[in-house]
Design a protein around this motif. Structure first.
Motif, mmCIF file in Angstrom:
data_model
loop_
_atom_site.group_PDB
_atom_site.id
_atom_site.type_symbol
_atom_site.label_atom_id
_atom_site.label_comp_id
_atom_site.label_asym_id
_atom_site.label_seq_id
_atom_site.Cartn_x
_atom_site.Cartn_y
_atom_site.Cartn_z
ATOM 1 N N ARG A 43 0.812 -1.561 -0.349
ATOM 2 C CA ARG A 43 -0.178 0.124 0.058
ATOM 3 C C ARG A 43 0.488 1.506 -0.155
ATOM 4 N NH1 ARG A 43 -5.104 -0.953 0.566
ATOM 5 N NH2 ARG A 43 -6.376 -2.896 1.688
ATOM 6 N N LEU A 44 1.945 1.267 0.605
ATOM 7 C CA LEU A 44 2.645 1.981 0.650
ATOM 8 C C LEU A 44 3.512 2.964 -1.159
ATOM 9 C CD1 LEU A 44 4.800 1.328 4.039
ATOM 10 C CD2 LEU A 44 2.772 2.836 4.053
ATOM 11 N N TRP A 48 0.116 8.375 0.358
ATOM 12 C CA TRP A 48 -0.907 7.808 1.368
ATOM 13 C C TRP A 48 -1.979 8.994 1.405
ATOM 14 C CZ3 TRP A 48 -0.759 4.270 4.774
ATOM 15 C CH2 TRP A 48 -0.943 4.285 6.015
ATOM 16 N N GLY A 310 2.000 4.709 8.217
ATOM 17 C CA GLY A 310 2.123 5.269 6.261
ATOM 18 C C GLY A 310 3.199 6.640 6.450
ATOM 19 N N ARG A 311 3.146 7.243 7.769
ATOM 20 C CA ARG A 311 3.605 8.562 7.888
ATOM 21 C C ARG A 311 3.806 8.775 9.185
ATOM 22 N NH1 ARG A 311 0.914 13.652 9.169
ATOM 23 N NH2 ARG A 311 2.600 15.193 8.466
ATOM 24 N N ASP A 322 0.280 8.313 10.821
ATOM 25 C CA ASP A 322 -0.942 8.372 10.623
ATOM 26 C C ASP A 322 -0.432 6.073 9.934
ATOM 27 O OD1 ASP A 322 -1.801 10.714 10.946
ATOM 28 O OD2 ASP A 322 -1.358 11.290 9.278
ATOM 29 N N VAL A 351 8.616 6.354 5.162
ATOM 30 C CA VAL A 351 7.409 6.669 5.996
ATOM 31 C C VAL A 351 7.969 8.381 6.997
ATOM 32 C CG1 VAL A 351 6.272 4.720 5.912
ATOM 33 C CG2 VAL A 351 7.385 5.264 7.985
#
Length: 542
Positions: A43-44, A48, A310-311, A322, A351
């Motif tokens: 997904r990354l 994002w 993701g972050r 996040d 990330v």
């Protein structure tokens, strides 16, 4: 044809003969891919989500990553009375490469399957084993739990159509080969006398002689020292692939020497061990999953699984993290005072916002090896070729894989029965190994594994009822040439004087609210490295 090639053909001659005859049908064997949800990590690759979070939560300390480093950081926090923390893990269970599982009632590893007895430098690991009751002092000497120490026989090698005890090829070797064994043993002893090869590597002095070894490959170093015997080089290449995921042509000379010099040396045939008993290992039916389970059990709801981080954005007054909760699709925002980043470096560099300079430099020089781990559930014991008795670790000479371990080897039952064989294959030397790992169907790997192990076990197909395969796209860091120098630079860039443990935590001036903890920072992936760095990070932030 070289002697190495002839022996490889002999080792697999039985498999080749079977290929020309009627073979049992493997189509009845159940199984599939398990253990890793690649879609989550991938997904990354996409941007994002920029939408507002569905929920915002606050916590004092957040740990990103639930491998051994993240779990050790959580333990260090709890030890110091710090309970206001949460750990976010990508997969459904924590443990990373040290997870275990059960297949039809039999426990087995999904990754790392043993822990060598930790040396004096790995004090954090020693202390934890003592806490678990696996290590205690008796009459002034340390003793380890006999039920956990690997039972004998420990290892054997299939070569020339039969099994020999031990993994160093010895059948039919001449004086020239034995002389090279002694030569290599002498060189390892000289290396140990010239510099300290520490586990964890963070306790190394990074001496000029070690950095010089780090600058060339192990293959070049062997050539420089006249070590060209095929059997010896196969053994050394096997050791590199087993510990580092790639062979002696890829790893540095420092890494090749570290494999031996950091533990029990190298004993030529007929020589006594340099350090009696230090080659023993601790193991469990589920491998290091047993250790991961002990670390994860006390966390309760503080362990939040199935979260894609993701972050991670440090600010003046805290850190914003996040994460996507995979089952619900809910976007979560965590506001923390501080964060332990226990993520692989290639992922952390993706990330972090912004990326600390030391992390960017270390991640740019990182090479990772993909791995395949397959668990073969057998309905009955296998017939065996002549030679050494069935062992815990069983290796086939010249094979593409690293052999298999037997999950029931630690059992005290006198009656053999169904078991699980855990097969390992490192793909760090394959140019498109990661792509192959993800592209090829389960049936491809099933057939390749059965053909490989069938050379030693002709009845394997008819007795195998299930094969579960775990694919690690980025299983471990490979200590290629220059990796030790990068580790030294990262260590030099870290803040000094902030540690309350034996190893200083990795905290950098441009990211003071972040403590980094992952075996990638050590340049190679073993339990002691991950645990020690996690322990240091947790202690620093408690």
């Amino acid at each position: 044809m070289t002697a190495l090639r002839r022996r490889a053909l002999l080792a697999f001659g039985a498999g080749g003969l079977l290929a020309g005859c009627a073979r049992p049908d493997a189509s009845a064997i159940e199984g599939g891919f398990t253990g890793i949800d690649h879609a989550r990590g991938h997904r990354l690759r996409a941007p994002w989500p920029t939408r507002a979070p569905d929920v915002t939560r606050r916590v004092h300390t957040l740990i990103a990553g639930g491998g051994i480093a993240g779990l050790a950081a959580a333990r260090a926090l709890r030890q110091r009375g710090h309970e206001d923390f949460v750990l976010l893990e990508l997969e459904d269970t924590a443990g990373g490469n040290s997870r275990g599982t059960h297949i039809k009632g039999i426990a087995c590893p999904q990754g790392a399957h043993y822990l060598p007895l930790p040396g004096a430098d790995a004090r954090a690991v020693q202390d934890w084993l003592e806490e678990l009751g696996l290590r205690r002092r008796v009459a002034g000497r340390w003793r380890y739990d006999e039920f956990t120490l690997c039972h004998s026989p420990q290892e054997r090698l299939f070569i020339d159509g039969h099994w020999q005890p031990g993994l160093l090829p010895l059948q039919g070797v001449g004086e020239a080969t034995l002389a090279q064994h002694r030569r290599f043993a002498d060189l390892v002893r000289q290396a140990r006398q010239a510099a300290h090869y520490a586990i964890p590597v963070q306790k190394s002095a990074f001496t000029p002689v070690q950095l010089a070894q780090d600058a060339i490959t192990f293959d070049v170093w062997l050539n420089q020292n006249g070590l060209n015997d095929p059997a010896l080089r196969w053994y050394l290449d096997y050791g590199c692939r087993d510990d580092y995921g790639a062979g002696l042509g890829a790893v540095s000379a420092w890494a090749g020497l570290h494999y031996f010099a950091s533990r029990h040396g190298f004993q030529a045939p007929g020589e006594a061990a340099d350090d009696e008993g230090e080659d023993a290992v601790l193991t469990w039916p589920q491998g290091n999953g047993w250790l991961a389970e002990r670390l994860a059990a006390p966390l309760g709801e503080r362990l939040q699984a199935a979260r894609v981080v993701g972050r991670i954005a440090p600010g003046r007054h805290g850190v914003t993290v996040d994460a996507l909760h995979e089952p619900s699709g809910r976007l979560e925002r965590w506001q923390a005072r501080q964060v332990v980043v226990a993520l692989p470096l290639w992922l952390a560099a993706r990330v972090l916002d912004p990326v600390p300079a030391a992390l960017r430099a270390r991640a740019q020089g990182l090479r990772t090896a993909p791995w395949l781990v397959a668990n073969l559930r057998l309905r009955a014991p296998l017939l065996d070729r002549p030679g050494a008795a069935p062992s815990w670790d069983n290796v086939l000479y010249g094979a593409p894989g690293l052999g298999y371990v037997d999950a029931r080897h630690q059992s005290l039952s006198p009656v053999p029965g169904p078991t699980v064989l855990t097969y390992y294959r490192a793909l760090g030397d394959v140019s498109d190994g990661r792509a192959q790992l993800l592209r090829q169907p389960w049936t491809h790997w099933r057939d390749a594994i059965l053909a490989e192990l069938g050379a030693a076990h002709p009845d394997l197909i008819e007795k195998t009822e299930r094969i579960d395969i775990v694919r690690y796209g980025h299983a471990m860091a490979v200590p290629v040439s220059g990796a030790l120098a990068q580790v030294a630079r990262a260590r030099a860039a870290a803040r000094a004087g902030a540690a309350r443990t034996e190893v200083a935590p990795l905290i950098f001036d441009d990211a003071p609210r972040l403590a980094f903890a992952h075996a990638d920072w050590s340049g190679y992936s073993i339990f002691e490295e991950a645990f020690t760095l996690g322990d240091a990070a947790g202690a620093a932030l408690a």
